[in-house]
Write a protein that holds these residues in place. Sequence first.
Motif, PDB file in Angstrom:
ATOM      1  N   LEU A 110      23.813  13.360  32.463  1.00 36.51           N
ATOM      2  CA  LEU A 110      25.135  13.999  32.357  1.00 36.51           C
ATOM      3  C   LEU A 110      25.547  14.689  33.667  1.00 36.51           C
ATOM      4  O   LEU A 110      24.892  15.628  34.103  1.00 36.51           O
ATOM      5  CB  LEU A 110      25.075  15.041  31.212  1.00 36.51           C
ATOM      6  N   PRO A 111      26.653  14.243  34.303  1.00 35.26           N
ATOM      7  CA  PRO A 111      27.035  14.847  35.572  1.00 35.26           C
ATOM      8  C   PRO A 111      28.137  15.903  35.438  1.00 35.26           C
ATOM      9  O   PRO A 111      28.550  16.500  36.428  1.00 35.26           O
ATOM     10  CB  PRO A 111      27.564  13.646  36.355  1.00 35.26           C
ATOM     11  N   GLY A 112      28.633  16.117  34.231  1.00 36.72           N
ATOM     12  CA  GLY A 112      29.745  17.047  34.002  1.00 36.72           C
ATOM     13  C   GLY A 112      30.159  16.865  32.558  1.00 36.72           C
ATOM     14  O   GLY A 112      29.448  16.205  31.776  1.00 36.72           O
ATOM     15  N   TYR A 113      31.347  17.373  32.149  1.00 37.73           N
ATOM     16  CA  TYR A 113      31.761  17.270  30.744  1.00 37.73           C
ATOM     17  C   TYR A 113      31.814  15.812  30.271  1.00 37.73           C
ATOM     18  O   TYR A 113      32.348  14.944  30.975  1.00 37.73           O
ATOM     19  CB  TYR A 113      33.148  17.895  30.534  1.00 37.73           C
ATOM     20  N   ARG A 114      31.266  15.559  29.119  1.00 34.98           N
ATOM     21  CA  ARG A 114      31.366  14.237  28.499  1.00 34.98           C
ATOM     22  C   ARG A 114      31.603  14.419  26.995  1.00 34.98           C
ATOM     23  O   ARG A 114      31.091  15.360  26.394  1.00 34.98           O
ATOM     24  CB  ARG A 114      30.078  13.411  28.689  1.00 34.98           C
ATOM     25  N   HIS A 132      22.104  18.319  18.954  1.00 35.07           N
ATOM     26  CA  HIS A 132      20.850  19.032  19.209  1.00 35.07           C
ATOM     27  C   HIS A 132      20.019  18.302  20.269  1.00 35.07           C
ATOM     28  O   HIS A 132      19.458  18.920  21.174  1.00 35.07           O
ATOM     29  CB  HIS A 132      20.077  19.134  17.882  1.00 35.07           C
ATOM     30  N   THR A 133      19.958  16.970  20.153  1.00 34.42           N
ATOM     31  CA  THR A 133      19.149  16.170  21.088  1.00 34.42           C
ATOM     32  C   THR A 133      19.705  16.288  22.507  1.00 34.42           C
ATOM     33  O   THR A 133      18.947  16.506  23.458  1.00 34.42           O
ATOM     34  CB  THR A 133      19.135  14.686  20.634  1.00 34.42           C
ATOM     35  N   ILE A 134      21.010  16.147  22.643  1.00 32.90           N
ATOM     36  CA  ILE A 134      21.591  16.224  23.994  1.00 32.90           C
ATOM     37  C   ILE A 134      21.327  17.622  24.574  1.00 32.90           C
ATOM     38  O   ILE A 134      20.907  17.758  25.724  1.00 32.90           O
ATOM     39  CB  ILE A 134      23.102  15.896  23.962  1.00 32.90           C
ATOM     40  N   ARG A 140      21.052  19.592  33.453  1.00 32.66           N
ATOM     41  CA  ARG A 140      21.847  20.737  33.944  1.00 32.66           C
ATOM     42  C   ARG A 140      22.782  21.166  32.831  1.00 32.66           C
ATOM     43  O   ARG A 140      23.202  20.354  32.018  1.00 32.66           O
ATOM     44  CB  ARG A 140      22.673  20.311  35.162  1.00 32.66           C
ATOM     45  N   LYS A 141      23.150  22.414  32.808  1.00 37.47           N
ATOM     46  CA  LYS A 141      23.918  22.949  31.679  1.00 37.47           C
ATOM     47  C   LYS A 141      25.400  22.566  31.722  1.00 37.47           C
ATOM     48  O   LYS A 141      26.268  23.424  31.837  1.00 37.47           O
ATOM     49  CB  LYS A 141      23.765  24.485  31.614  1.00 37.47           C
ATOM     50  N   HIS A 142      25.683  21.273  31.654  1.00 38.28           N
ATOM     51  CA  HIS A 142      27.081  20.827  31.627  1.00 38.28           C
ATOM     52  C   HIS A 142      27.603  20.909  30.198  1.00 38.28           C
ATOM     53  O   HIS A 142      26.841  20.719  29.255  1.00 38.28           O
ATOM     54  CB  HIS A 142      27.187  19.384  32.118  1.00 38.28           C
ATOM     55  N   PRO A 143      28.917  21.144  30.044  1.00 39.45           N
ATOM     56  CA  PRO A 143      29.448  21.165  28.675  1.00 39.45           C
ATOM     57  C   PRO A 143      29.572  19.729  28.130  1.00 39.45           C
ATOM     58  O   PRO A 143      29.712  18.780  28.906  1.00 39.45           O
ATOM     59  CB  PRO A 143      30.840  21.786  28.857  1.00 39.45           C
ATOM     60  N   PHE A 144      29.505  19.598  26.841  1.00 37.19           N
ATOM     61  CA  PHE A 144      29.714  18.285  26.203  1.00 37.19           C
ATOM     62  C   PHE A 144      30.150  18.499  24.764  1.00 37.19           C
ATOM     63  O   PHE A 144      29.962  19.595  24.208  1.00 37.19           O
ATOM     64  CB  PHE A 144      28.427  17.444  26.252  1.00 37.19           C
TER      65      PHE A 144
END
Length: 435
Positions: A110-114, A132-134, A140-144
């Motif tokens: 994950l490189p950023g919000y997805r 939970h898995t993601i 890195r603590k990106h939002p999703f």
Amino acid sequence: MDISVVGAGHVGLVTGACFADLGHQVVVVDNDAKRIANLQRGVMPYYEPGLEELVARGVRESRLSFTTSIREAVVKSTILFIAVGTPQKATGEADLTYVENVARSIAQHLPGYRLVVEKSTVPVQTGQWVHHTIKTYLKRKHPFDVASNPEFLREGTAIQDFMKPDRVVLGVETKRAADLLTKLYKPLGVPLVLTDIRSAELIKHASNSFLAMKISFINAVAQVCERSGADVQQVADGMGLDPRIGRSFLSAGVGWGGFCFPKDVEAFIKISEQLGYDFELLKAVRNINEQQKRGFAAKIQRALWVVKGKTIGVLGLAFKPNTDDMRYAPAIDIIEYLQGEGARIKAFDPQAMGEAKRLLPRVTLCQDPYEAARGADCLAVLTDWNEFKELDFRRLKKLLRQPLIVDGRNVYDPKRLEALGFRYIGVGRGRGETH
Ligand code: UGA
């Protein structure tokens, strides 16, 4: 929009090709390197009307690409659809290994919000596990966000079902997810049903199970028709005009098959049980279907008196028309039962011959319906392909050793075939059982 679809199966590939056709930039990813290499050369993994042309257009116009790299897909796209398989475990429950693996891979790259959207058919509460898995494996603590967008397309009419669905169900729990998916689907101009994620997951299992229930119901009514002399087609027509009932999925036959109904009904029974509810109704739906397949084979057996040493010509092997899919096809159970009783089977299907060669090695595969009928003691129709509807019956009659047609899809008009000198047996057509 930049979209990725993980899984190039019946749902994933159609989803990817259709979104590309709607003008989006789409990457379809699959870990089957051979499948991806074939798709890059324009070779489809299965038969679906119109798909090859749609894929070719997407690729030619540089909106659709294929890769085995999930990293590439995650990096390039804001919306990631998970459309991998959720096969049936020996216990009946859905195997979510592939969904879990994809969720973990997404987390790692994950490189950023997805926005991660479940499109595979999954049991209720899978969304919270994907979330939970993601969260657990995120580098890195990106939002999703996680959303559920079950797919209702049917094999054989997949593209038109995708482009013109009756409704699009969006299980979303944040405004950002709701906005992204609404923007994506709005151009289709169809009703969008926004729900929470669990309800969206349940809508899919409940819809497939309800449709299977309708078919099992009419197949049960067909049994009563056979025993009472009524005609199930007329009964279904009469019932179907009531808009509360509806005529579709009320066609009696050899039972439902395919990779969706059998596994989804089973998985719905299982998840209900895990949640503390015994879904007895669905168990009956499944049992009626098993009886329907066995009962059809027994019907052929009764018509022939002794099956051992007889030749049976079969028209149709796919689980339904316009597909080459034979997964859980009723034809497999019926043919294996008849072979077990000592019958020799000759068969023809317009698309499923490749699959049949693999799955039914002891069946003699024929070039056309007439070849399947040549020298057979009975002709059995197991799939309602359009091209079986109008055959040269005079020619068939000459080719058959006895003029017996056992019609597992009620394709033919009993009166017409009887007038042509055939002995006709359908499903739920009480009058047809006479000798
Ligand atoms: C089914 C659903 O119809 C789709 O909405 C759903 O998206 C899909 O499963 C899925 O979950 O992916 P599909 O498996 O392609 O689609 O096939 P259907 O057209 O639903 O037919 C299923 C079976 O029921 C076939 O074996 C068919 O011959 C049988 N059938 C259908 C009957 O015996 N009678 C009927 O009246 C209708």
